[in-house]
Design an enzyme around this catalytic site. Structure first.
Site: not given
Ligand SMILES: *[C@@H]1O[C@H](CO)[C@@H](O)[C@H](O)[C@H]1NC(C)=O
Ligand SMILES: *[C@@H]1O[C@H](CO)[C@@H](O)[C@H](O)[C@H]1NC(C)=O
Ligand SMILES: *[C@@H]1O[C@H](CO)[C@@H](O)[C@H](O)[C@H]1NC(C)=O
Ligand SMILES: *[C@@H]1O[C@H](CO)[C@@H](O)[C@H](O)[C@H]1NC(C)=O
Ligand SMILES: *[C@@H]1O[C@H](CO)[C@@H](O)[C@H](O)[C@H]1NC(C)=O
Ligand SMILES: *[C@@H]1O[C@H](CO)[C@@H](O)[C@H](O)[C@H]1NC(C)=O
Ligand SMILES: *[C@@H]1O[C@H](CO)[C@@H](O)[C@H](O)[C@H]1NC(C)=O
Ligand SMILES: *[C@@H]1O[C@H](CO)[C@@H](O)[C@H](O)[C@H]1NC(C)=O
Ligand SMILES: *[C@@H]1O[C@H](CO)[C@@H](O)[C@H](O)[C@H]1NC(C)=O
Ligand SMILES: *[C@@H]1O[C@H](CO)[C@@H](O)[C@H](O)[C@H]1NC(C)=O
Ligand SMILES: CC(=O)N[C@H]1CO[C@H](CO)[C@@H](O)[C@@H]1O
Length: 633
Positions: A475, A593
């Site tokens: 990713g 986050d």
């Protein structure tokens, strides 16, 4: 046990009479023939390099599909005819290459062994070992009468010594080819310089191009990443008979070597069987600071800075104008007279490549404190250091300090002599900034736990991810990319590689390293180590086979694998992780986050919170905090 020893002797000596790996009195080798070592690693025969038509006898990797020659016999005297070359043993036991057309000998091993009754050349034979060493054996006697490892060309193979034999006078050094088409002796050499603190030096003709710095007990002082690698077992031996540098592979089935190429660069190729190609792990010199004397006398080079050269403390550019236009060759001079013995002293510069030792003296019996005393005694002593990482021994320089570099890793300090004014200016500066360290008022174990995260080197990461192959990419994000990797011990890992120009990423990187190294919980991703080298910054985690939650959750077909029971377990796991961060760990951490893409799933679908780049630590008893910055999600 006895049979084991016998077997070992058999292997290391000449008792085998296998046909395919030997050249005997009655066996000629013609162009087109080859011999192959017992285990099939290496082959010997005639070859033509690159686009050349000329014929050479060489040794190459037999299991590697890209022809890679590691040794050349007649490098300076090729045969011009592609079918006339012959190799045989002459009556003195020499291996000779001759041109069948002209009957001229083009090369010989040139040994001179008196032929007596005991050494009868008819019992001698040459054998290609699985290490790539071609050796001359006499019947069943153990010692090699000659070996190609004593006459290296441009390649350093595992098990081959580079250095000097003080007994025989042999100089085991590398010399480059002239070009990829021409193996004749080129102008670059890589050899050991025999001094009291020996080191390897790469030269172009007689000019130094790069030096390794002295051996520090674990690695060359100027190559600190050597001591943190998982591939090569390097050693240095300095005895009465021999001084040499040698290496082996921790995993013998990994094919790797070092080569001094025709451009004067030492490369470290490693074979990637799956890809049928060599990947290069490192160039020497590679870094901008690795060129000899880059910053001149009393200059220090730091490749992480935009301005790589700076003068040592107490020194200024000899020619400010030249310095400004980036000509640092003139180096630096003292800002003011030293006034030796009138308040001058020594300043510690950390993590340095030690200066060229040609003008240094070695006091092996002295420790670092006595080293200072020794240096202080003589006003022409400009600096001192310990050659070893353990702090033993003493090197003291008399004259210019040349070829210094500053590293981000490594443990060797250089002490330079500075005048009294410089010393007091520095003390003032230190008082202005009383503490660069973090406040140490908290006393719990977690905060003070010694920060000991394993450091992986770039070689290992490159190899594990097959040179960051796009096939291994898991990713990408604003910070850079994540790759799947496999360490040579078989462990699967995920490597988060910060993109080089994400300036903002560096703070987050440090944040994450520091935090994760201190935290441990089954619902937090475990960090295995980090890699900070050259311009690379990487975090290494355990590999999560089921990727991240978003990958499953937001896909119409994949989301069917998430039943309610599993979803519940995942939610509970995340909650436990958050609870640990907020409350149970004695650091108070807010992740800031938390989102599905930051929840990784292991083989049993246990959730692990990841990506602590944005996380913030609060005081142990702090329950409220304010922030001025809006971050994350
Ligand atoms: C090959 O040719 C070169 C130049 O043409 C010559 O100098 C050399 O002697 C020849 N080598 C042999 C072995 O005949
Ligand atoms: C090369 O050598 C072979 C064998 O000795 C010979 O038959 C042939 O004529 C030679 N060719 C040249 C061009 O010299
Ligand atoms: C062998 O000796 C001869 C004559 O001394 C010399 O020209 C030649 O270069 C030597 N060959 C090797 C391989 O050392
Ligand atoms: C070497 O050995 C062979 C066979 O064993 C024998 O025929 C020959 O005479 C011997 N040569 C010398 C110089 O001893
Ligand atoms: C060894 O050989 C190299 C390359 O020819 C040379 O530069 C070096 O000075 C030699 N070392 C010694 C100690 O003779
Ligand atoms: C590393 O090399 C040294 C010297 O060559 C050897 O004694 C040692 O066993 C090697 N270590 C490993 C782990 O292979
Ligand atoms: C100081 O070192 C220099 C350079 O090695 C030497 O010439 C000089 O004799 C030494 N002086 C003293 C007092 O030892
Ligand atoms: C050694 O390397 C080979 C090839 O890369 C690999 O298959 C093997 O598992 C490795 N062995 C160990 C003990 O790491
Ligand atoms: C899977 O995702 C699609 C589209 O987001 C949604 O319509 C569907 O209900 C989901 N299925 C499950 C089992 O959650
Ligand atoms: C999770 O990973 C394991 C091991 O790789 C695999 O057997 C399993 O099918 C995966 N589960 C899902 C839901 O993908
Ligand atoms: C004996 C032999 O084959 N001699 C040849 C060697 O090569 C030259 C050409 O380079 C030929 O002319 C010879 O006939």
């Amino acid at each position: 046990m006895d049979s084991l020893i016998a077997l070992l002797i058999l292997y290391t000596s000449c008792l085998c009479y296998a046909a395919t790996d030997t050249i005997t009195q009655d066996k000629f080798l013609r162009d087109g023939d080859r011999i192959v070592s017992n285990g099939g690693n290496f082959a010997l025969g005639f070859f033509s390099p690159g686009n050349s038509q000329k014929r050479y006898i060489g040794i190459w990797f037999n299991k590697v599909s890209v022809q890679t020659v590691v040794w050349v016999a007649n490098r300076d005297n090729p045969i011009n005819n592609s079918s006339s070359g012959v190799v045989k043993i002459d009556h003195n036991g020499n291996l000779v290459i001759f041109d069948g057309n002209s009957s001229n000998t083009v090369w010989s091993t040139n040994i001179s062994i008196p032929i007596t009754e005991k050494t009868n050349s008819s019992t001698m034979f040459y054998k290609l070992l699985d290490s790539g060493n071609l050796v001359l054996c006499d019947g069943n006697k153990g010692d090699f009468l000659w070996q190609s490892f004593h006459y290296p060309t441009n390649t350093h193979l595992p098990g081959m010594k580079l250095g000097l034999s003080l007994k025989s006078g042999l100089n085991w050094s590398l010399t480059s080819w002239k070009s990829p088409d021409d193996p004749s002796t080129g102008e670059f050499s890589y050899s050991l310089i025999r001094m009291e603190a020996p080191e390897m030096v790469l030269k172009k003709a007689s000019q130094k191009v790069w030096r390794t710095g002295p051996w520090n007990g674990q690695a060359w002082n100027g190559v600190p990443d050597m001591s943190r690698n998982f591939l090569f077992n390097y050693s240095f031996v300095n005895s009465q008979d021999e001084i040499y540098f040698i290496f082996s592979m921790y995993n013998a089935s990994i094919i790797s070597f070092f080569v001094l190429n025709d451009q004067g660069i030492i490369k470290g190729p490693t074979w990637v069987e799956g890809d049928h190609r060599w990947i290069n792990l490192r160039d020497y010199p590679g870094d901008r600071c690795e060129n000899y004397e880059k910053c001149g006398a009393f200059g220090s080079c730091n490749s992480n800075n935009a301005e790589i050269c700076s003068c040592l403390p107490g020194y200024e550019p000899r020619s400010p104008r030249d310095w400004y236009i980036a000509d640092r060759s003139k180096g630096c001079v003292r800002k003011r007279e030293l006034l030796c013995g009138q308040g001058d002293g020594f300043l510690k510069l950390e993590k340095r490549k030690l200066p060229d030792t040609s003008n240094a003296r070695v006091y092996m019996s002295l420790g670092i404190e006595d080293c200072e005393v020794e240096c202080r005694k003589n006003c022409s002593c400009t600096g001192y250091a310990s050659p070893y990482v353990d702090g033993s021994g003493c090197l003291a320089w008399f004259g210019d300090l040349i070829d210094i570099a500053e590293f981000t890793v490594g443990r060797q300090d250089l002490f330079v002599r500075v005048d009294a004014i410089e010393l007091s200016l520095l003390q003032e500066k230190l008082q202005e900034q009383p503490s660069i360290n973090l406040p140490t008022s908290r006393t719990n174990d977690e905060t003070n736990a010694k920060f000991e995260l394993p450091i992986f080197d770039l070689n290992t990461m490159t190899l594990a991810t097959e040179n960051f192959s796009p096939d291994n990419k898991l990713g990408a994000g604003g910070f850079g990319s994540v790759y799947k990797g496999k360490l040579i011990d078989g462990r699967e890992i995920a490597v988060k590689r910060l993109s080089k120009n994400s300036g903002q990423g560096v703070t987050e990187f440090k944040n994450e390293v520091v935090l994760l190294a201190k935290l441990q919980h089954r619902n937090l991703v475990q960090i295995l180590g980090c890699c900070v080298e050259e311009e690379e910054k990487m975090l290494i985690y355990e590999y999560m086979p089921n990727r991240s939650l978003d990958f499953l959750l937001f896909d119409r077909t994949r989301n069917t694998s998430l039943d309610w029971r599993l979803r519940h377990d995942i939610i509970m796991g995340i909650a436990r992780g958050v609870l640990y961060l907020h409350q149970d760990s004695r650091l108070r951490i807010v992740h800031r986050d938390l989102k599905a893409s930051n929840i990784l799933l292991d083989a049993s679908m246990n959730p692990k919170i990841s990506d602590f780049g944005m996380a913030r630590i609060f005081g142990g008893d702090q329950t409220q905090g304010n922030t001025k910055r809006v971050v994350g999600t």
